[in-house]
Enzyme design. Structure first.
Site, mmCIF file in Angstrom:
data_model
loop_
_atom_site.group_PDB
_atom_site.id
_atom_site.type_symbol
_atom_site.label_atom_id
_atom_site.label_comp_id
_atom_site.label_asym_id
_atom_site.label_seq_id
_atom_site.Cartn_x
_atom_site.Cartn_y
_atom_site.Cartn_z
ATOM 1 N N ASP A 13 0.809 -1.311 0.084
ATOM 2 C CA ASP A 13 -0.031 -0.011 0.033
ATOM 3 C C ASP A 13 0.960 1.317 -0.023
ATOM 4 O OD1 ASP A 13 -2.235 -1.801 0.146
ATOM 5 O OD2 ASP A 13 -1.764 -1.937 2.389
ATOM 6 N N LYS A 16 2.381 2.161 -5.103
ATOM 7 C CA LYS A 16 3.136 1.956 -6.205
ATOM 8 C C LYS A 16 2.022 2.131 -7.635
ATOM 9 C CE LYS A 16 3.146 -2.160 -4.622
ATOM 10 N NZ LYS A 16 2.697 -1.945 -3.197
ATOM 11 N N GLY A 40 -4.407 -4.061 -4.455
ATOM 12 C CA GLY A 40 -5.466 -3.066 -4.533
ATOM 13 C C GLY A 40 -4.767 -1.756 -4.950
ATOM 14 N N HIS A 41 -4.307 -1.410 -6.297
ATOM 15 C CA HIS A 41 -3.658 -0.356 -6.818
ATOM 16 C C HIS A 41 -4.672 0.577 -7.109
ATOM 17 C CE1 HIS A 41 -0.188 -3.555 -7.697
ATOM 18 N NE2 HIS A 41 -0.327 -3.084 -6.280
ATOM 19 N N GLN A 224 1.935 -5.514 -3.264
ATOM 20 C CA GLN A 224 2.358 -5.763 -2.112
ATOM 21 C C GLN A 224 3.680 -5.096 -1.445
ATOM 22 O OE1 GLN A 224 1.374 -9.093 -3.379
ATOM 23 N NE2 GLN A 224 -0.738 -8.607 -3.085
HETATM 24 P P1 IMP Z 1 -2.702 -12.845 1.467
HETATM 25 O O1 IMP Z 1 -1.784 -12.108 0.407
HETATM 26 O O2 IMP Z 1 -4.196 -12.369 1.257
HETATM 27 O O3 IMP Z 1 -2.304 -14.197 1.672
HETATM 28 O O4 IMP Z 1 -2.499 -12.029 2.973
HETATM 29 C C1 IMP Z 1 -1.326 -12.266 3.751
HETATM 30 C C2 IMP Z 1 -0.925 -10.804 4.212
HETATM 31 O O5 IMP Z 1 -0.364 -10.068 3.394
HETATM 32 C C3 IMP Z 1 -1.806 -10.476 5.172
HETATM 33 O O6 IMP Z 1 -1.395 -9.634 6.224
HETATM 34 C C4 IMP Z 1 -2.443 -9.198 4.253
HETATM 35 O O7 IMP Z 1 -3.374 -7.982 4.924
HETATM 36 C C5 IMP Z 1 -1.097 -8.594 3.496
HETATM 37 N N1 IMP Z 1 -1.491 -8.176 2.163
HETATM 38 C C6 IMP Z 1 -1.858 -8.871 0.948
HETATM 39 N N2 IMP Z 1 -1.997 -8.143 -0.007
HETATM 40 C C7 IMP Z 1 -1.710 -6.794 0.496
HETATM 41 C C8 IMP Z 1 -1.551 -5.403 -0.165
HETATM 42 O O8 IMP Z 1 -1.912 -5.507 -1.327
HETATM 43 N N3 IMP Z 1 -1.348 -4.607 0.761
HETATM 44 C C9 IMP Z 1 -1.134 -4.622 2.116
HETATM 45 N N4 IMP Z 1 -1.199 -5.840 2.622
HETATM 46 C C10 IMP Z 1 -1.287 -6.997 1.869
#
Ligand code: IMP
Length: 428
Positions: A13, A16, A40-41, A224
Site C-alpha cells: 500500500d 505503487k 489493490g492499486h 504488496q
Molecule cells: P494474502 O496475500 O491475502 O495471503 O495475505 C497475507 C498478508 O499480506 C496479510 O497480512 C495481508 O493483509 C497482506 N497483504 C496482502 N496483499 C496486500 C496488499 O496489497 N497490501 C497490503 N497488505 C497486503
C-alpha cells in the site's frame, strides 16, 4: 536503460499504482510479476479513483501493452468482472492486455480452504485478504495447480478440474467439516470466462525480452511490499509470493541481467494490514490522525490499516533486499499537520541497540524503536511541484531519508492526483 522494477519498500500500500501509472506514459509495456487480486492499486483516472486488482496499473494509459506474467495467480472470474468494471469507466481493455498462459488460477476451493484454514488458526490467524492467494501458490508448488493456458483446451481443463476439485472437496468436508463445492457450477462459470479471456492468452516471456532487447521501456510492477515477501518478509505474517525485485525473473521469464534500475516506493510513514509485528506502530491519536488524513483503509478488503512512523531500519533492509537505486516517497502531504515527526533510526532488542532488521517475527515483536524527532512543517504541500515549493522542514525530511539510507529520493508524492508529485530526478 530500458527496464525498471517498481517495488513496495514496506508492508504494501505504498502507492505503487500511482507511480507505475504516471511512469507508464513513458513506457511501452507494464508487466505484473507476482501476487493476485489481494493487491489493490488505486490510480486516479480523469480525476476519478479506479482500483486495479489484477490489471496492471498502466492499463489506463493508451498505447501501453499490459502483461500479467507467469508469476501471478489469477482469479479468472474476478478478472472478467474487473475488466467489465474498468471498461465501464471508459478504459480500453482489448489487445493492450495479455495474460501469460503459465500464470496459475485461483479457484473457488482456494478461497474456501483459506477461509477454513484462517478460522482454524484462531489467535494465530495471519489476517489474509481471503482471496485464495496462499492456497493457489501452494497448489502451484505441489503440482496441483491449474495454469490459465489450460482454458484453451477446455476438455483437458474439465478433466483436471474434476480431479483436483474432487480432492479439495474431500479436504473441505473431511478435514474442516465444511460444505463441498459444486463442481458442475464451477465448470459452467469457467466455460463462460474461458471465452472472455481467450483473446488475451499468450506466451509472454519472449515478448517482454524482445521489447527490452529492442530498447522499449518496460516497467515491472510489484504488488504488496518487501516486508511481505515469502522469503524475506516477517514470516509467517507474509503473503505467498516474492514481492521483492528478486521475483521479477521467475515471475516474467526475463533474466536478471536484463533487469534495470529498481525503484523502491515507501510512504513518508508506515502502514500495515493484517497481523504481524510492526515496531513503529502508533496506538495514540497520531496514528489515528495518519489513518484519517491518509484515508488508510485497505483497497481490497476495506480493513482499517495500522499506522505508524517511518522506520529507517526496515527501509534499509528493503533497500538491501531489492538493491533499490531510487526511492519514491509517497503521501508526504499526510504529515502536513504534525508539529514533530518521529523517525525510527535504530532498534533496541533485549537491551541491545542495533540498526539491523531481524527477520524473525518473534524477535521483531520485541523491538523498541529508537526515534529521532524531525520538526514538522505545518503547511500544505499539496501544490508543491518542485523542491523549491516545499516548506524547508519537508525538504529536510526528504534529505534526512536520503542521508539515513544513502539512496537518492527521485520524487515525493503530495496528493492523489497524478500531477501531485515533486520530481527531484528523472527515473525513465
Ligand atoms: P494474502 O496475500 O491475502 O495471503 O495475505 C497475507 C498478508 O499480506 C496479510 O497480512 C495481508 O493483509 C497482506 N497483504 C496482502 N496483499 C496486500 C496488499 O496489497 N497490501 C497490503 N497488505 C497486503
Amino acid at each position: 536503460m530500458s527496464s525498471i522494477v517498481i517495488v513496495g519498500a514496506q508492508w504494501g500500500d505504498e502507492g505503487k499504482g500511482k507511480i507505475t501509472n504516471s511512469l507508464a506514459s513513458c513506457a511501452e509495456m507494464v508487466v505484473r510479476f507476482q501476487g493476485g487480486s489481494n493487491a489493490g492499486h488505486t490510480v486516479s483516472v480523469s480525476g476519478e479513483p479506479v482500483v486495479f486488482h489484477l490489471l496492471p496499473s498502466g492499463i489506463s494509459v493508451p498505447g501501453v501493452l499490459c502483461v500479467i506474467g507467469p508469476g501471478v495467480v489469477i482469479d479468472p472470474v474476478g478478472l472478467v468482472a474487473e475488466i467489465d468494471e474498468v471498461r465501464g469507466k471508459g478504459i480500453e481493455v482489448s489487445s493492450n492486455f495479455l495474460i501469460d498462459v503459465g500464470a496459475h488460477m485461483v479457484m473457488p476451493y482456494h478461497r474456501a480452504l483459506e477461509a477454513a484454514e484462517e478460522e482454524s488458526r484462531g489467535n494465530a490467524a495471519i489476517g489474509t485478504t481471503k482471496k485464495g492467494i496462499g492456497p493457489a501458490y501452494a497448489d502451484r508448488y505441489s503440482r496441483e495447480g491449474i495454469p490459465i493456458g489450460l482454458l484453451a483446451s477446455f476438455d483437458r481443463f474439465e478433466e483436471r478440474l474434476r480431479a483436483v476439485a474432487g480432492r479439495k472437496n474431500e479436504m473441505l468436508t473431511k478435514l474442516y467439516g465444511a460444505e463441498p463445492l459444486d463442481i458442475d457450477g464451477m465448470l459452467e462459470e469457467m466455460r463462460r470466462v474461458a471465452e472472455r479471456l481467450a483473446p488475451h492468452l499468450a506466451d509472454t516471456p519472449e515478448l517482454v525480452r524482445t521489447a527490452i532487447r529492442s530498447g522499449e521501456n518496460v516497467i515491472f510492477e510489484g504488488a504488496q511490499g518487501t516486508l511481505l515477501d515469502i522469503s524475506f518478509g516477517t514470516y509467517p505474517f507474509v503473503t505467498s509470493s516474492h514481492t521483492s525485485a528478486a521475483g521479477v525473473a521467475p515471475g516474467t521469464g526475463v533474466p536478471p541481467s536484463m533487469i534495470g534500475d529498481i525503484i523502491g516506493v515507501a510512504k513518508a510513514y508506515v502502514t500495515r494490514v493484517g497481523a504481524g509485528p510492526f515496531p513503529t506502530e502508533s496506538f495514540d491519536r497520531h496514528g489515528e490522525t495518519i489513518r484519517e488524513r491518509g484515508k488508510e483503509r485497505g483497497a481490497t478488503t476495506g480493513r482499517p490499516r495500522r499506522c505508524g512512523w517511518l522506520d529507517i531500519v526496515a527501509l534499509n533492509y528493503a533497500i538491501a533486499i531489492n538493491g533499490i537505486d531510487h526511492l519514491v516517497i509517497t503521501k508526504l502531504d499526510v504529515l502536513d499537520t504534525f508539529e514533530r515527526i518521529p523517525v525510527c533510526v535504530g532498534y533496541r532488542i533485549d537491551g541491545e541497540e542495533t540498526d539491523r532488521f531481524p527477520r524473525n517475527a518473534e524477535v521483531l515483536a520485541r523491538v523498541e524503536p529508537i526515534y529521532e524527532e524531525m520538526p514538522g512543517w505545518r503547511a500544505s504541500t499539496h501544490e508543491a511541484r518542485e523542491d523549491g515549493d516545499l516548506p524547508a522542514e519537508a525538504l529536510a525530511y526528504i534529505r534526512k531519508i536520503e542521508e539515513l539510507t544513502g539512496v537518492p529520493v527521485a520524487a515525493a508524492s503530495v496528493g492523489a492526483s497524478p500531477h501531485a508529485v515533486v520530481q527531484f530526478a528523472e527515473i525513465l
